[in-house]
Design a protein around this motif. Structure first.
Motif, PDB file in Angstrom:
ATOM      1  N   GLU A  54      65.118 -35.667   9.203  1.00 30.40           N
ATOM      2  CA  GLU A  54      64.207 -34.593   9.053  1.00 30.40           C
ATOM      3  C   GLU A  54      64.155 -33.689   8.104  1.00 30.40           C
ATOM      4  OE1 GLU A  54      63.621 -33.665  12.561  1.00 30.40           O
ATOM      5  OE2 GLU A  54      63.244 -36.037  11.855  1.00 30.40           O
ATOM      6  N   GLU A  55      65.040 -33.797   7.336  1.00 29.57           N
ATOM      7  CA  GLU A  55      64.510 -32.827   5.843  1.00 29.57           C
ATOM      8  C   GLU A  55      63.582 -33.940   5.229  1.00 29.57           C
ATOM      9  OE1 GLU A  55      65.364 -30.599   2.629  1.00 29.57           O
ATOM     10  OE2 GLU A  55      65.831 -30.134   5.122  1.00 29.57           O
ATOM     11  N   HIS A  56      63.620 -34.772   5.280  1.00 35.67           N
ATOM     12  CA  HIS A  56      62.005 -36.019   4.368  1.00 35.67           C
ATOM     13  C   HIS A  56      61.007 -35.337   5.252  1.00 35.67           C
ATOM     14  CE1 HIS A  56      64.966 -37.849   1.473  1.00 35.67           C
ATOM     15  NE2 HIS A  56      64.883 -38.001   2.208  1.00 35.67           N
ATOM     16  N   ALA A  57      61.250 -35.860   6.405  1.00 35.01           N
ATOM     17  CA  ALA A  57      60.355 -35.328   7.562  1.00 35.01           C
ATOM     18  C   ALA A  57      59.684 -34.410   7.489  1.00 35.01           C
ATOM     19  CB  ALA A  57      60.270 -35.718   9.025  1.00 35.01           C
ATOM     20  N   ARG A  58      59.979 -33.252   7.247  1.00 35.30           N
ATOM     21  CA  ARG A  58      60.365 -31.707   7.023  1.00 35.30           C
ATOM     22  C   ARG A  58      58.855 -31.489   5.545  1.00 35.30           C
ATOM     23  NH1 ARG A  58      64.731 -29.973   9.346  1.00 35.30           N
ATOM     24  NH2 ARG A  58      65.464 -29.761   7.438  1.00 35.30           N
ATOM     25  N   HIS A  59      59.280 -32.158   4.982  1.00 32.31           N
ATOM     26  CA  HIS A  59      58.629 -31.980   3.495  1.00 32.31           C
ATOM     27  C   HIS A  59      57.112 -33.348   2.647  1.00 32.31           C
ATOM     28  CE1 HIS A  59      61.661 -29.832   2.351  1.00 32.31           C
ATOM     29  NE2 HIS A  59      60.933 -29.284   1.243  1.00 32.31           N
ATOM     30  N   SER A  60      56.816 -33.985   3.982  1.00 28.76           N
ATOM     31  CA  SER A  60      56.330 -35.284   4.365  1.00 28.76           C
ATOM     32  C   SER A  60      56.616 -36.129   3.325  1.00 28.76           C
ATOM     33  CB  SER A  60      54.441 -34.590   4.215  1.00 28.76           C
ATOM     34  OG  SER A  60      54.157 -33.188   4.833  1.00 28.76           O
TER      35      SER A  60
END
Length: 221
Positions: free
Chosen positions: A114-120
């Motif tokens: 989710e952290e990676h997804a928040r930063h695309s």
């Protein structure tokens, strides 16, 4: 008739004369316009290629024009195949598995995804979500924890315990391999599909054996 000193012929032995001529011709002033070593090599390669083309064109219907047409068609076919299949992914080497670092829980992998997804950072998000799915299956004892297990192996084993999700697990493993080994970038759509699959895997009830226990995905020693 007397012979003057100026008329006396000068004779030099053949060996020293040749050495003197070679020494004179080796001077840089005589070689300033010579082609470089690279130029000579390229000229040699071009001559070989030209000879090969002449030989091939003689044996090809239509001569040179026919040969050029064949070459163009082959190149176009290669380009089309490359665009269709994308870059060929490298197969995982022996010992390469899903988990390259210290063991973490499924919840930790989800949080990282989710952290990676928040930063695309979609490629990293895809990898971490797939790891979360497999770790979740291990935590539920639907898969035996096994170092070096690949995504394809995990999907095949999990599909036996969760047959209703077998096809989607296989697709998820393929996405993981494409991103990890095939240099294909992760996408928001790919990550969303893995996140939805993760939720369904957590909720899915495993197939029961005749004894009423969950059918294991992997084999126990």
């Amino acid at each position: 008739m007397p012979v003057s000193g100026e008329d006396v012929p000068v004779t030099i032995p053949r060996g020293p004369a040749r050495e003197a001529a070679e020494d004179e011709l080796s001077k840089g002033i005589y070689h300033r316009d010579d082609p470089s070593l690279l130029e000579r090599a390229l000229n040699w390669l071009w001559e070989k290629f030209d000879h090969l083309m002449d030989t091939a064109s003689g044996a090809t219907p239509g001569g040179t024009a026919g040969l050029v047409t064949i070459v163009v068609v082959v190149v176009l076919l290669v380009i089309a195949l490359r665009l269709r299949l994308g870059k060929l992914r490298a197969q995982p080497t022996t010992g390469t598995g899903l988990f390259a670092d210290a063991p973490r829980t499924a919840a930790e992998h989800r949080a990282t995804a989710e952290e990676h997804a928040r930063h695309s950072r979609w490629s990293e998000a895809v990898r971490e979500r797939m790891r979360a799915i497999v770790r979740s299956l291990e935590e539920r004892t639907l898969l035996d924890p096994r170092p070096g297990r690949t995504a394809d192996e995990a999907a095949a084993e999990a599909g036996r315990a969760l047959p209703g999700l077998a096809a989607r697990l296989a697709d998820a493993a393929r996405t993981f391999d494409d991103v990890t080994y095939g240099d294909r970038p992760g996408t928001p759509g790919a990550y969303a599909a893995l996140r939805e699959l993760d939720t369904e895997v957590q909720r899915a009830k495993p197939r029961l054996t005749e004894s009423g226990t969950a059918a294991p995905g992997g084999s126990r020693p």
